[in-house]
Design a protein around this motif. Structure first.
Motif, PDB file in Angstrom:
ATOM      1  N   LEU A 164      16.359  -3.625  -6.417  1.00 47.78           N
ATOM      2  CA  LEU A 164      15.407  -3.451  -7.522  1.00 47.78           C
ATOM      3  C   LEU A 164      14.426  -2.336  -7.187  1.00 47.78           C
ATOM      4  CD1 LEU A 164      14.640  -7.245  -8.115  1.00 47.78           C
ATOM      5  CD2 LEU A 164      16.196  -5.795  -9.447  1.00 47.78           C
ATOM      6  N   PRO A 165      14.490  -1.211  -7.891  1.00 47.27           N
ATOM      7  CA  PRO A 165      13.576  -0.092  -7.616  1.00 47.27           C
ATOM      8  C   PRO A 165      12.238  -0.260  -8.320  1.00 47.27           C
ATOM      9  CG  PRO A 165      15.116   0.528  -9.324  1.00 47.27           C
ATOM     10  CD  PRO A 165      15.504  -0.875  -8.903  1.00 47.27           C
ATOM     11  N   SER A 166      11.258   0.460  -7.809  1.00 48.14           N
ATOM     12  CA  SER A 166       9.954   0.494  -8.469  1.00 48.14           C
ATOM     13  C   SER A 166      10.022   1.370  -9.717  1.00 48.14           C
ATOM     14  CB  SER A 166       8.894   1.038  -7.509  1.00 48.14           C
ATOM     15  OG  SER A 166       9.201   2.367  -7.113  1.00 48.14           O
ATOM     16  N   LYS A 167       9.115   1.116 -10.642  1.00 44.96           N
ATOM     17  CA  LYS A 167       8.984   1.991 -11.805  1.00 44.96           C
ATOM     18  C   LYS A 167       8.314   3.303 -11.427  1.00 44.96           C
ATOM     19  CE  LYS A 167       8.822  -1.591 -15.371  1.00 44.96           C
ATOM     20  NZ  LYS A 167       7.979  -2.262 -16.398  1.00 44.96           N
ATOM     21  N   ALA A 196       5.754  -3.816 -11.858  1.00 46.85           N
ATOM     22  CA  ALA A 196       6.015  -2.711 -10.937  1.00 46.85           C
ATOM     23  C   ALA A 196       7.495  -2.457 -10.719  1.00 46.85           C
ATOM     24  CB  ALA A 196       5.341  -2.989  -9.585  1.00 46.85           C
ATOM     25  N   ILE A 197       8.353  -3.347 -11.225  1.00 48.96           N
ATOM     26  CA  ILE A 197       9.789  -3.294 -10.929  1.00 48.96           C
ATOM     27  C   ILE A 197      10.575  -2.864 -12.156  1.00 48.96           C
ATOM     28  CG2 ILE A 197      11.800  -4.761 -10.423  1.00 48.96           C
ATOM     29  CD1 ILE A 197      10.054  -6.302  -8.483  1.00 48.96           C
ATOM     30  N   ASN A 198      11.554  -1.988 -11.948  1.00 49.36           N
ATOM     31  CA  ASN A 198      12.487  -1.584 -12.991  1.00 49.36           C
ATOM     32  C   ASN A 198      13.789  -2.363 -12.788  1.00 49.36           C
ATOM     33  OD1 ASN A 198      14.302  -0.344 -14.709  1.00 49.36           O
ATOM     34  ND2 ASN A 198      13.570   1.721 -14.304  1.00 49.36           N
ATOM     35  N   SER A 199      14.013  -3.365 -13.614  1.00 52.31           N
ATOM     36  CA  SER A 199      15.216  -4.209 -13.480  1.00 52.31           C
ATOM     37  C   SER A 199      16.189  -4.002 -14.629  1.00 52.31           C
ATOM     38  CB  SER A 199      14.802  -5.682 -13.419  1.00 52.31           C
ATOM     39  OG  SER A 199      14.133  -6.071 -14.609  1.00 52.31           O
ATOM     40  N   GLU A 200      16.033  -2.897 -15.360  1.00 54.30           N
ATOM     41  CA  GLU A 200      16.836  -2.694 -16.569  1.00 54.30           C
ATOM     42  C   GLU A 200      18.293  -2.362 -16.267  1.00 54.30           C
ATOM     43  OE1 GLU A 200      14.930   0.193 -18.995  1.00 54.30           O
ATOM     44  OE2 GLU A 200      13.124  -1.013 -19.313  1.00 54.30           O
ATOM     45  N   LEU A 201      18.551  -1.713 -15.138  1.00 55.79           N
ATOM     46  CA  LEU A 201      19.913  -1.284 -14.818  1.00 55.79           C
ATOM     47  C   LEU A 201      20.629  -2.415 -14.088  1.00 55.79           C
ATOM     48  CD1 LEU A 201      21.673   1.200 -15.235  1.00 55.79           C
ATOM     49  CD2 LEU A 201      20.902   2.060 -13.029  1.00 55.79           C
ATOM     50  N   LEU A 202      21.535  -3.082 -14.766  1.00 52.95           N
ATOM     51  CA  LEU A 202      22.207  -4.266 -14.217  1.00 52.95           C
ATOM     52  C   LEU A 202      23.536  -3.873 -13.576  1.00 52.95           C
ATOM     53  CD1 LEU A 202      22.230  -7.405 -14.004  1.00 52.95           C
ATOM     54  CD2 LEU A 202      23.532  -7.398 -16.152  1.00 52.95           C
ATOM     55  N   PRO A 203      23.701  -4.072 -12.264  1.00 50.60           N
ATOM     56  CA  PRO A 203      24.989  -3.784 -11.622  1.00 50.60           C
ATOM     57  C   PRO A 203      26.052  -4.785 -12.071  1.00 50.60           C
ATOM     58  CG  PRO A 203      23.196  -3.889 -10.003  1.00 50.60           C
ATOM     59  CD  PRO A 203      22.681  -4.461 -11.282  1.00 50.60           C
ATOM     60  N   VAL A 204      27.227  -4.292 -12.420  1.00 53.77           N
ATOM     61  CA  VAL A 204      28.313  -5.161 -12.888  1.00 53.77           C
ATOM     62  C   VAL A 204      29.623  -4.719 -12.246  1.00 53.77           C
ATOM     63  CG1 VAL A 204      27.206  -5.706 -15.094  1.00 53.77           C
ATOM     64  CG2 VAL A 204      28.722  -3.720 -14.924  1.00 53.77           C
ATOM     65  N   ASP A 254       0.851  -1.182   0.000  1.00 56.11           N
ATOM     66  CA  ASP A 254       0.000   0.000   0.000  1.00 56.11           C
ATOM     67  C   ASP A 254       0.883   1.226   0.000  1.00 56.11           C
ATOM     68  OD1 ASP A 254      -2.139   1.711   0.117  1.00 56.11           O
ATOM     69  OD2 ASP A 254      -2.426   1.503   2.286  1.00 56.11           O
ATOM     70  N   GLY A 255       1.565   1.441  -1.112  1.00 59.40           N
ATOM     71  CA  GLY A 255       2.491   2.562  -1.193  1.00 59.40           C
ATOM     72  C   GLY A 255       2.726   2.940  -2.639  1.00 59.40           C
ATOM     73  N   LYS A 256       3.722   3.791  -2.833  1.00 52.98           N
ATOM     74  CA  LYS A 256       4.025   4.280  -4.169  1.00 52.98           C
ATOM     75  C   LYS A 256       5.414   3.806  -4.592  1.00 52.98           C
ATOM     76  CE  LYS A 256       4.549   8.663  -6.704  1.00 52.98           C
ATOM     77  NZ  LYS A 256       4.537  10.144  -6.588  1.00 52.98           N
ATOM     78  N   ARG A 257       6.435   4.353  -3.961  1.00 53.79           N
ATOM     79  CA  ARG A 257       7.811   3.990  -4.305  1.00 53.79           C
ATOM     80  C   ARG A 257       8.307   2.862  -3.409  1.00 53.79           C
ATOM     81  NH1 ARG A 257       7.630   9.224  -3.286  1.00 53.79           N
ATOM     82  NH2 ARG A 257       7.846  10.692  -5.021  1.00 53.79           N
ATOM     83  N   PHE A 258       9.145   2.015  -3.985  1.00 51.66           N
ATOM     84  CA  PHE A 258       9.797   0.993  -3.172  1.00 51.66           C
ATOM     85  C   PHE A 258      11.129   0.618  -3.801  1.00 51.66           C
ATOM     86  CE2 PHE A 258       7.277  -1.444  -6.257  1.00 51.66           C
ATOM     87  CZ  PHE A 258       8.214  -2.365  -6.727  1.00 51.66           C
ATOM     88  N   VAL A 259      11.969   0.014  -2.979  1.00 49.72           N
ATOM     89  CA  VAL A 259      13.170  -0.668  -3.443  1.00 49.72           C
ATOM     90  C   VAL A 259      13.156  -2.047  -2.807  1.00 49.72           C
ATOM     91  CG1 VAL A 259      15.673  -0.705  -3.528  1.00 49.72           C
ATOM     92  CG2 VAL A 259      14.488   1.470  -3.670  1.00 49.72           C
TER      93      VAL A 259
END
Length: 376
Positions: free
Chosen positions: A329-332, A292-300, A260-265
């Motif tokens: 993993l941040p929210s979109k 709901a998750i933005n997983s495009e940025l891959l840490p390397v 029940d929120g807006k932003r998350f990690v």
């Protein structure tokens, strides 16, 4: 108030730092749960010094530490970690201060009061999660921003049976009989440690930290109980974030419902990779593809590539046993991620000396991501 692109930028990190009793004491047996308190009481433990140096080098604003043993004296443990290690320059790094923190009990090593295995002669410990004592392999959140205490949700006591379509019933012996006892099937908790939803106040805006540490999907038998549990511990977040889910979730205070929120990690050592390892990859693959998750940025990292030069996934490995296990993993919604990384320098790079002694550093690497909070 936030504009479309604001100065509200934060660095969020996850680090399985292996600050657990066995690693600190250099042994895996005869542990009593006091090992972390004893190590933190002085400023000289090499694992703690290197851990602090890594944190000081990356300088996250919000940091989840997996494997920080929980105990009744947790206030003193957190204070000693800050005073003796984080507030002291390590390897010529500037000190770092975390005025806010959160921790809570976990299921590891916690006695159930019933036989977990159907076979009463089984050597499986009768605990809710694998651990030598209650609180073993706990979690700790450190933050530069206040925790919104009245809105924290923990799910330590959520029962595995109460997840619709769970894999609990699939855990069976070769003859087809149930591995878990009748009591375990009714009373075993889903979380091997816990699941936390921790809202933080960042300059008047709320960011939810969704933290967990699912069981490794190994160290079991042909019944694959840990593989099934790892899958469902990850699936818990899938359903929690899905507005179309029946939201069967209930927290330790009895509040029912999903996110029940807006932003998350969402972050933690999830012990699962979509590409490698022994986990049931269905849950982690779906999590990374969640709407709901933005997983495009891959840490390397360069260190991972050097460690496994012929592995196509090496640059994204977060553990020395050659797998991506740890995630941020941040929210979109309400977040723009703009850079990410793994703290794993290769030989000759700055700070590579921190990894020279494998006994004085975790077998995981710190994962971080920089985020900008936005209106949408």
């Amino acid at each position: 108030m936030l504009s479309n692109r604001t100065h509200s930028m934060v660095r969020v990190a996850c680090f399985n730092a292996s600050l657990e009793a066995g690693r600190l004491a250099g042994k895996k047996s005869q542990l009593n749960g006091d090992e972390l308190s004893m190590a933190l009481a002085t400023p000289e433990h090499p694992l703690l010094k290197n851990t602090a140096a890594i944190i000081q080098a990356v300088r996250p604003d919000i940091l989840l530490i997996n494997e920080f043993d929980f105990a009744a004296d947790y206030h003193r443990r957190i204070a000693d970690f800050q005073r003796h290690y984080l507030s002291v320059p390590q390897c010529n790094k500037p000190p770092i201060e975390y005025p806010f923190s959160f921790t809570a009990p976990v299921n590891t090593g916690l006695a159930t009061g019933f036989n977990v295995a159907a076979d009463k002669n089984s050597r499986l410990a009768n605990t809710y999660g694998h651990g030598a004592f209650a609180g073993h392999y706990g979690m700790l959140l450190l933050s530069r921003f206040p925790v919104i205490d009245g809105q924290v949700r923990t799910f330590q006591k959520f029962l595995w049976r109460d997840m619709p379509g769970n894999l609990l019933q699939s855990v069976r012996l070769p003859d087809g009989s149930a591995f878990y006892s009748d009591d375990a099937q009714q009373r075993l908790r889903l979380s091997s440690k816990s699941h936390w939803d921790i809202p933080l106040d960042i300059n008047g805006e709320t960011l939810h930290v969704l933290a967990s540490h699912p069981t490794p999907p190994v160290f079991d038998g042909t019944e694959r109980r840990n593989r099934a549990r790892n899958h469902d511990e990850i699936r818990f977040w899938l359903d929690y974030l899905d507005p179309g889910s029946p939201h069967y979730h209930y927290d330790d205070c009895g509040q029912a419902g999903g996110f029940d929120g807006k932003r998350f990690v969402l972050l933690g050592d999830l012990n699962s990779s979509p590409d490698e390892g022994d986990s049931d990859k269905h849950a982690i693959t779906r999590l990374l593809a969640h709407s709901a998750i933005n997983s495009e940025l891959l840490p390397v990292s360069d260190g991972g590539l050097q460690h496994s030069p012929n592995n196509p996934y090496a640059k994204s490995h977060t553990a020395i046993w050659r797998m991506r296990a740890d995630y941020v993993l941040p929210s979109k919604c309400g977040i723009r991620p703009y850079q990410a990384g793994l703290f794993w320098p290769s030989a000759g790079q700055v700070d590579c000396e921190l990894f020279a002694d494998e006994q004085a550093v975790s077998d995981h690497r710190l994962v971080w991501i920089d985020l900008e909070l936005t209106r949408s």
